[in-house]
Design an enzyme around this catalytic site. Structure first.
Site, mmCIF file in Angstrom:
data_model
loop_
_atom_site.group_PDB
_atom_site.id
_atom_site.type_symbol
_atom_site.label_atom_id
_atom_site.label_comp_id
_atom_site.label_asym_id
_atom_site.label_seq_id
_atom_site.Cartn_x
_atom_site.Cartn_y
_atom_site.Cartn_z
ATOM 1 N N ASP A 235 72.726 33.405 21.864
ATOM 2 C CA ASP A 235 72.028 33.966 20.705
ATOM 3 C C ASP A 235 72.270 33.199 19.414
ATOM 4 O OD1 ASP A 235 70.799 36.239 22.001
ATOM 5 O OD2 ASP A 235 72.816 37.058 22.199
ATOM 6 N N ASP B 96 65.430 36.292 26.713
ATOM 7 C CA ASP B 96 65.654 36.324 25.267
ATOM 8 C C ASP B 96 65.875 34.932 24.685
ATOM 9 O OD1 ASP B 96 66.602 38.540 26.858
ATOM 10 O OD2 ASP B 96 67.483 39.465 25.096
#
Length: 371
Positions: free
Chosen positions: A87, A148
């Site tokens: 992330d 993601d």
């Protein structure tokens, strides 16, 4: 309609910053945020909202607050605080890259490039992609990719444009191709994650972490794919990414309920109390806005996508926003984090707030996000 929604959203963003100086909003199981240090994967979204608010309004408060937050991101990178995951783009595209693009702050550019190097370090030659979570020898996650991560690739594409170093581009492209091949199904739906043998690279199975079950389509994962592949097309001009983003958007739209805001998983049984995920709809709206900018004017999908976008955003503003809720800390209600895990199945999601605001300011003034 958009202007009113944006103005009330910015009031909330400013009030939060004044009431919680130096802190970042984390997800809680109560109808509020848990305010703490910069140590979660979601913290870049808060800073990104500051920059969107500054670009839209020109208010120095937002610029100053966002710039002050950059120090927390620098401290985090230098001390490797909770960065054993993919992330890094969520964190540093919306903070360091954003500040470089808006202000020309060279220190922000240097920080963003160091963050890109950190993300590169998570590329695994064994299976040719960026590892989602954990250390390289992690027995469970050592060979796992996640949909993601498509939203983290723009940090690498940007680093390539800034430096001319093709390794950034090559790694982003390899990961996008791996995601396309193994995460996207023939009907345009998606797996949340996929497992490989971390040493030999053999494909093992698709699965989920936060979805209803391994073979279901988690709505937020689908939304990451819509926007993520659209962004990969922006940087590569590879037509297969554009086609994939459109197919995924059509699947998302065609599986929406009557109010045009998604449930948390497209395969869960819909009954009273089934959680929504307004954040997934906000992300998809941003992806559609990106697609509409990139698609040829004569593309037959334009009218379909534009009409769906308006229905989704009107419903988010009218039915899910907090514009009429006094002292609300979030911008949109009824987001979900980890339903099966019992973690915030119905609450404010800071990424939902960010993408809601990104979609609004792009629709009203053409202001993009920082991907």
């Amino acid at each position: 309609m958009w202007k009113e929604a944006i103005e009330t959203a910015m009031e909330t963003v400013k009030r939060n910053a004044i009431q919680h100086p130096g802190l970042f909003p984390h997800i809680s199981n109560e109808l509020r945020y848990e305010w703490g240090q910069n140590n979660d994967w979601i913290d870049g979204f808060y800073t990104g909202m500051m920059w969107l608010s500054y670009e839209y309004s020109g208010q120095e408060f937002f610029k100053q607050t966002a710039s002050e937050q950059l120090h927390a991101f620098e401290h985090r990178l230098e001390n490797h605080i909770a960065l054993d995951h993919h992330d890094i783009g969520f964190l540093y595209s919306l903070s360091a890259v954003a500040e470089w693009k808006i202000t020309g702050n060279v220190e922000a550019r240097q920080l963003a490039l160091r963050a890109a190097d950190k993300l590169v370090s998570r590329f695994r030659e064994g299976f040719g992609a960026i590892q989602a979570w954990g250390m390289e020898d992690d027995p469970e996650n050592g060979g796992r990719i996640i949909i993601d991560c498509l939203m983290n690739l723009p940090l690498l594409y940007w680093a390539h444009l800034e430096t001319g170093n093709s390794s950034y581009y090559d790694i982003a492209e390899k990961h996008a191709q791996k995601s396309l091949r193994f995460l996207i199904r023939g009907d345009g739906s998606s797996y949340h994650t996929f497992y490989f043998d971390r040493l030999q690279g053999n494909a093992l199975r698709g699965g989920t972490h936060q979805g209803f079950q391994d073979g279901s389509t988690w709505s937020r994962g689908q939304s990451w794919g819509v926007y993520g592949f659209a962004l990969s097309y922006r940087y590569t001009k590879n037509e297969i990414y554009l086609d994939t983003a459109k197919r995924m958007a059509r699947f998302f739209i065609d599986h929406l309920p009557e109010d045009h805001v998604s449930y948390w998983d497209f395969d869960d049984v819909v009954e009273q109390g089934t959680p929504r995920d307004s954040s997934a709809t906000a992300i998809t709206a941003c992806g559609i806005l990106e697609l509409l900018e990139l698609m040829p004017e004569d593309d037959s999908d334009r009218d379909y996508l534009r009409a769906a976008l308006l229905r989704m955003m009107e419903s988010l503003v009218d039915n899910y926003s907090t514009r009429n809720i006094e002292n609300a800390e979030g911008l949109i209600q009824h987001g979900s984090y980890h339903v099966r895990g019992g973690q915030a199945p119905d609450n404010y999601m800071i990424w939902g707030d960010y993408y809601y605001l990104e979609a609004l300011v792009r629709m009203d003034k053409g202001i993009k996000g920082y991907w």
